[in-house]
Design a protein around this motif. Structure first.
Motif, PDB file in Angstrom:
ATOM      1  N   GLU A   1       0.826  -1.149  -0.040  1.00  0.00           N
ATOM      2  CA  GLU A   1       0.000  -0.191  -0.010  1.00  0.00           C
ATOM      3  C   GLU A   1       0.743   1.317  -0.134  1.00  0.00           C
ATOM      4  OE1 GLU A   1      -2.944  -0.158   3.027  1.00  0.00           O
ATOM      5  OE2 GLU A   1      -3.662  -2.175   2.023  1.00  0.00           O
ATOM      6  N   ASP A   2       1.449   1.546  -1.127  1.00  0.00           N
ATOM      7  CA  ASP A   2       2.320   2.899  -1.191  1.00  0.00           C
ATOM      8  C   ASP A   2       1.540   3.848  -1.196  1.00  0.00           C
ATOM      9  OD1 ASP A   2       4.872   1.538  -1.703  1.00  0.00           O
ATOM     10  OD2 ASP A   2       4.339   1.403  -3.782  1.00  0.00           O
ATOM     11  N   TRP A   3       0.226   4.065  -1.271  1.00  0.00           N
ATOM     12  CA  TRP A   3      -0.556   5.144  -0.818  1.00  0.00           C
ATOM     13  C   TRP A   3      -0.469   5.795   0.528  1.00  0.00           C
ATOM     14  CZ3 TRP A   3      -4.091   5.291   2.864  1.00  0.00           C
ATOM     15  CH2 TRP A   3      -4.668   4.524   3.340  1.00  0.00           C
ATOM     16  N   ARG A   4       0.037   4.789   1.524  1.00  0.00           N
ATOM     17  CA  ARG A   4       0.005   5.388   2.561  1.00  0.00           C
ATOM     18  C   ARG A   4       1.162   6.095   2.943  1.00  0.00           C
ATOM     19  NH1 ARG A   4      -2.864   2.400   6.305  1.00  0.00           N
ATOM     20  NH2 ARG A   4      -4.217   0.848   5.818  1.00  0.00           N
ATOM     21  N   ARG A   5       2.304   5.789   2.401  1.00  0.00           N
ATOM     22  CA  ARG A   5       3.619   6.599   2.179  1.00  0.00           C
ATOM     23  C   ARG A   5       3.563   7.904   1.549  1.00  0.00           C
ATOM     24  NH1 ARG A   5       5.180   1.747   2.941  1.00  0.00           N
ATOM     25  NH2 ARG A   5       4.914   1.215   0.712  1.00  0.00           N
ATOM     26  N   ALA A   6       2.414   7.914   0.415  1.00  0.00           N
ATOM     27  CA  ALA A   6       2.349   9.117  -0.413  1.00  0.00           C
ATOM     28  C   ALA A   6       1.551  10.045   0.388  1.00  0.00           C
ATOM     29  CB  ALA A   6       1.582   8.790  -1.702  1.00  0.00           C
ATOM     30  N   ARG A   7       0.390   9.488   1.096  1.00  0.00           N
ATOM     31  CA  ARG A   7      -0.329  10.336   1.825  1.00  0.00           C
ATOM     32  C   ARG A   7       0.600  10.905   3.188  1.00  0.00           C
ATOM     33  NH1 ARG A   7      -4.014  13.772   2.916  1.00  0.00           N
ATOM     34  NH2 ARG A   7      -4.868  13.924   4.771  1.00  0.00           N
ATOM     35  N   LEU A   8       1.524  10.140   3.795  1.00  0.00           N
ATOM     36  CA  LEU A   8       2.277  10.679   4.726  1.00  0.00           C
ATOM     37  C   LEU A   8       3.256  11.976   4.416  1.00  0.00           C
ATOM     38  CD1 LEU A   8       3.153  10.372   7.685  1.00  0.00           C
ATOM     39  CD2 LEU A   8       4.657   8.365   7.011  1.00  0.00           C
ATOM     40  N   ALA A   9       3.806  11.599   3.052  1.00  0.00           N
ATOM     41  CA  ALA A   9       4.778  12.629   2.447  1.00  0.00           C
ATOM     42  C   ALA A   9       3.822  13.859   2.280  1.00  0.00           C
ATOM     43  CB  ALA A   9       5.098  12.167   1.239  1.00  0.00           C
ATOM     44  N   ALA A  10       2.563  13.932   1.792  1.00  0.00           N
ATOM     45  CA  ALA A  10       1.723  15.104   1.648  1.00  0.00           C
ATOM     46  C   ALA A  10       1.412  15.907   2.808  1.00  0.00           C
ATOM     47  CB  ALA A  10       0.483  14.595   0.735  1.00  0.00           C
ATOM     48  N   LEU A  11       1.201  14.960   3.842  1.00  0.00           N
ATOM     49  CA  LEU A  11       0.768  15.524   5.134  1.00  0.00           C
ATOM     50  C   LEU A  11       2.157  16.492   5.815  1.00  0.00           C
ATOM     51  CD1 LEU A  11      -1.250  12.718   6.718  1.00  0.00           C
ATOM     52  CD2 LEU A  11      -1.998  15.088   6.582  1.00  0.00           C
ATOM     53  N   ILE A  12       3.422  15.703   5.637  1.00  0.00           N
ATOM     54  CA  ILE A  12       4.577  16.285   5.953  1.00  0.00           C
ATOM     55  C   ILE A  12       4.822  17.560   5.459  1.00  0.00           C
ATOM     56  CG2 ILE A  12       6.770  16.007   5.857  1.00  0.00           C
ATOM     57  CD1 ILE A  12       6.606  12.989   6.425  1.00  0.00           C
ATOM     58  N   ALA A  13       4.444  17.864   4.063  1.00  0.00           N
ATOM     59  CA  ALA A  13       4.651  18.878   3.407  1.00  0.00           C
ATOM     60  C   ALA A  13       3.620  19.857   3.789  1.00  0.00           C
ATOM     61  CB  ALA A  13       4.619  18.711   1.855  1.00  0.00           C
ATOM     62  N   ARG A  14       2.389  19.564   4.159  1.00  0.00           N
ATOM     63  CA  ARG A  14       1.402  20.399   4.498  1.00  0.00           C
ATOM     64  C   ARG A  14       1.755  21.107   5.801  1.00  0.00           C
ATOM     65  NH1 ARG A  14      -4.075  20.728   2.968  1.00  0.00           N
ATOM     66  NH2 ARG A  14      -5.578  21.697   4.283  1.00  0.00           N
ATOM     67  N   PHE A  15       2.074  20.076   6.600  1.00  0.00           N
ATOM     68  CA  PHE A  15       2.331  20.685   7.893  1.00  0.00           C
ATOM     69  C   PHE A  15       3.542  21.602   8.050  1.00  0.00           C
ATOM     70  CE2 PHE A  15       5.028  20.390  11.875  1.00  0.00           C
ATOM     71  CZ  PHE A  15       4.157  20.749  12.589  1.00  0.00           C
ATOM     72  N   ARG A  16       4.781  21.563   7.350  1.00  0.00           N
ATOM     73  CA  ARG A  16       5.826  22.230   7.142  1.00  0.00           C
ATOM     74  C   ARG A  16       5.476  23.516   6.714  1.00  0.00           C
ATOM     75  NH1 ARG A  16      10.513  19.937   8.958  1.00  0.00           N
ATOM     76  NH2 ARG A  16      11.547  21.903   8.163  1.00  0.00           N
TER      77      ARG A  16
END
Length: 387
Positions: A285-300
């Motif tokens: 489920e690569d979408w989990r890492r993609a989602r996580l990367a998007a959240l990291i960028a959004r938070f920063r």
């Protein structure tokens, strides 16, 4: 006799007293504790798998078939078919011939370092390594030396004068700063000085690299560059336990010499079955890492917009620390977030250096954009306005 009451009072006075808080729900973005719900931004459940129904079902099915307890240490009669299968699958996952399970990451680190190093040898560790790695170095009896954080040149200078067997130890992802070790440069230094490189990728496996294969895969490093890799299963994998992966000879040696492996009851076979299910999900489920990367960028981006960029440490991982300063100020900031229903832990000395107490924000693929925006709003209200 030491007056423990006096020492406890001193910890309280210094803002360094710690106590567990009871959680009354499954892990997730929202958890229950103390009769209320909390938006959870302090768990290491990076992929949102700790409460995944598929993993829970695998645990329950295996428990019904194999029971809850292993009954003994691995070398007695506690090594089940589920343990054996998980070790084979973890070896394949890390691209190494074999893997060995330990009951916890702390035990794995103690076991590896005390087995590989001894008197007359040198253990060289990153200054910000996890406590378990530092304790393992001390337990080994070797000469323990700490090099400047993430500084391959500083390491090389120490390697040049180190005696005996030389073992270099680093976290893959540093648990309190969230940065990734400069593994290619460290591997080059180790190769030039014929030193072992041991990487504890507890916070990298699952969250980083292709198919979640961790910080080594992120850098394209193979088993020749990093002969010993350690991982934990209670973070991105959502279960519990740890493993060491490496050559067949390394694993055989640890079986003979690693005391935390030899003398500890094996973890539940049902837990091994649950981790096998988790490992399949992590890879598929690569979408989990993609989602996580998007959240990291959004938070920063949000934290920068609020003016907290100078306090936010440079991290591309789910660990996003905001440095506050004193332990008292970090506790106060965490309490102001708690008043708004946000659970973020204040990290204080000795876990981090004095003067760098912080809020350790951690993100999960299970968080929604709305939950992240609520965190940012709470930070804007709870933290002092940046100068």
């Amino acid at each position: 006799m030491r007056d423990l009451a006096v020492e406890l009072a001193a910890l309280r006075a210094a803002g360094l007293y710690r106590a567990p808080r009871t959680v009354d729900s499954a892990q997730g973005p929202v958890i229950a504790s103390g009769g209320r719900e909390w938006l959870n931004f302090c768990s290491n459940d990076y992929l949102g798998l700790a409460a995944d129904a598929r993993i829970a079902q695998a645990l329950a099915t295996a428990a019904a078939r194999r029971g809850c307890g292993s009954g003994a240490a691995h070398l007695v009669c506690g090594h089940s078919a589920e343990h054996a299968a998980l070790e084979e699958e973890l070896a394949a996952f890390t691209g190494r011939p074999r893997a060995l399970l330990f009951s916890t990451g702390y035990l794995a680190n103690l076991g590896v370092l005390a087995a590989l190093a001894g008197r007359g040898d040198s253990v060289l560790e990153d200054r910000l390594n996890h406590a378990s790695l530092l304790d393992g170095g001390r337990l080994s009896g070797a000469r323990l030396s700490r090099y400047a954080h993430a500084d391959a040149e500083a390491l090389e200078a120490k390697l040049a004068v180190a005696g005996g067997e030389r073992i270099v130890v680093t976290d893959g992802v540093f648990s309190m700063d969230g940065d990734v070790a400069p593994l290619p440069a460290l591997a080059d230094a180790c190769r030039r000085h014929a030193a072992w490189l041991v990487v504890d990728d507890a916070h990298g496996f699952g969250a980083l690299g292709p198919q979640g294969r961790g910080s080594l895969a992120l850098h394209g490093l193979d088993a020749e560059a990093v002969p010993v890799v350690i991982g934990t299963l209670g973070k991105a994998f959502g279960t519990s336990g740890a493993f060491v992966a490496g050559s067949a000879e390394l694993i055989e040696y640890l079986i003979q010499k690693a005391r935390p492996y030899i003398y500890t009851t094996a973890s539940s076979p049902a837990l091994a079955a649950a981790t096998r299910a988790s490992l399949r999900i992590v890879q598929a489920e690569d979408w989990r890492r993609a989602r996580l990367a998007a959240l990291i960028a959004r938070f920063r981006a949000g934290a920068e917009q609020l003016g907290f960029g100078a306090q936010l440490l440079p991290s591309t991982t789910p660990i996003q620390p905001i440095v506050i300063g004193t332990a008292e100020d970090a506790l106060a900031a965490a309490q102001r977030l708690a008043d708004r229903g946000i659970w973020v832990t204040a990290i204080r000395p000795p876990t981090v250096p004095a003067g760098s107490a912080r809020l350790r924000v951690t993100l999960s693929a299970a968080h929604t954009d709305a939950q992240l925006d609520r965190l940012l709003d709470a930070l804007a209200a709870a933290l002092p306005a940046p100068a």
